[in-house]
Design a protein around this motif. Structure first.
Motif, mmCIF file in Angstrom:
data_model
loop_
_atom_site.group_PDB
_atom_site.id
_atom_site.type_symbol
_atom_site.label_atom_id
_atom_site.label_comp_id
_atom_site.label_asym_id
_atom_site.label_seq_id
_atom_site.Cartn_x
_atom_site.Cartn_y
_atom_site.Cartn_z
ATOM 1 N N TYR A 32 -11.063 -4.308 3.610
ATOM 2 C CA TYR A 32 -12.160 -5.118 3.082
ATOM 3 C C TYR A 32 -12.175 -6.510 3.698
ATOM 4 N N GLN A 33 -11.026 -7.162 3.717
ATOM 5 C CA GLN A 33 -10.985 -8.523 4.253
ATOM 6 C C GLN A 33 -11.379 -8.555 5.724
ATOM 7 N N LYS A 80 -15.156 -8.678 6.815
ATOM 8 C CA LYS A 80 -15.921 -9.925 6.739
ATOM 9 C C LYS A 80 -16.152 -10.557 8.112
ATOM 10 N N ARG A 106 -17.575 -16.108 8.928
ATOM 11 C CA ARG A 106 -17.916 -14.755 8.508
ATOM 12 C C ARG A 106 -18.946 -14.140 9.460
ATOM 13 N N TRP A 138 -23.101 -10.983 6.755
ATOM 14 C CA TRP A 138 -22.264 -10.765 5.568
ATOM 15 C C TRP A 138 -22.973 -11.289 4.321
ATOM 16 N N GLU A 162 -24.377 -10.557 0.041
ATOM 17 C CA GLU A 162 -23.881 -10.002 -1.216
ATOM 18 C C GLU A 162 -24.047 -8.484 -1.235
ATOM 19 N N LYS A 209 -21.496 -6.941 1.039
ATOM 20 C CA LYS A 209 -20.172 -7.074 0.426
ATOM 21 C C LYS A 209 -19.920 -5.932 -0.561
ATOM 22 N N THR A 250 -19.793 -2.475 1.286
ATOM 23 C CA THR A 250 -18.544 -2.295 2.029
ATOM 24 C C THR A 250 -17.393 -1.959 1.097
#
Length: 222
Positions: free
Chosen positions: A42-43, A46, A76, A80, A82, A85, A88
């Motif tokens: 996940y990180q 970004k 980012r 990217w 909301e 996010k 993903t």
């Protein structure tokens, strides 16, 4: 799947429901790359630059991966948002629980219960201190649970997850479950199955390769 209902709170990665945590050491393949945990995946999502993504992939723990990913000194991805996010995170959960049998068993054991991440420091992914948080992570787990419960474990094939939202995964799973209830003779007469010309779901799974092909469907092919 368990018939359990009600509300289940989780958070501690070392607790009985620790495998539900994004910090759990459950390696997974996502977007063609191998990650030590869902948090790593996940990180890294970004960022577009390879250097930052490599640093995250090499992080010894999920906590360290999160620290790198939250560092605002690295820009980012331009897109990217909301919506991206949430999408993903949902796709990563589907990948994780489709690929890891142990984690999947823990998730399915929660039955139909509402899953709430009791994260007092996060009002977005968890419940927040007041318990009124958006709980978006818990929601992502519930969507992944539905996918696994319906039996689409074959989704651990990474290619099936590319650019597919969790909502589409669930919609397709429900459609397949519904088609399996049809009598064999009725299903055998369904000769044309093209999302571009009348599929009742029209999700991105089939639409990515939809065309004028005639397909003879049989129950065992679903």
């Amino acid at each position: 799947m368990s018939s359990r209902r009600g509300v289940i709170h989780f958070y501690d990665v070392y607790g009985p429901l620790g495998l539900l945590s994004n910090y759990a050491a459950c390696p997974l393949t996502f977007e063609g790359l191998r990650w030590p945990s869902a948090e790593h995946a996940y990180q890294a999502s970004k960022f577009a630059d390879a250097r930052t993504r490599e640093r995250i992939a090499a992080a010894p723990t999920a906590k360290e991966a999160a620290r790198i990913g939250r560092d605002r000194s690295s820009p980012r991805r331009a897109e990217w948002s909301e919506a991206l996010k949430l999408e993903t995170m949902g796709r990563i959960q589907v990948a994780k629980f489709s690929q890891d049998a142990g984690a999947r068993a823990v998730l399915l054991e929660t039955g139909r219960a509402r899953l709430v991440e009791r994260n007092e420091r996060c009002h977005y992914w968890g419940s927040g201190r007041d318990g009124l948080g958006a709980n978006n992570f818990g929601r992502a787990l519930e969507a992944a649970r539905e996918v696994c419960a319906i039996g689409l474990v074959a989704l651990e094939c990474e290619g099936s997850l590319t650019n597919v939202a969790p909502g589409d995964v669930v919609a397709r799973a429900r459609l397949i479950a519904w088609l399996r209830t049809w009598p064999d003779d009725a299903l055998g007469r369904l000769r044309h199955f093209d999302p571009m010309t009348g599929c009742p779901v029209g999700c991105s799974f089939c639409a990515q390769s939809a065309g004028p092909k005639v397909v003879a469907l049989e129950p065992r092919a679903l």
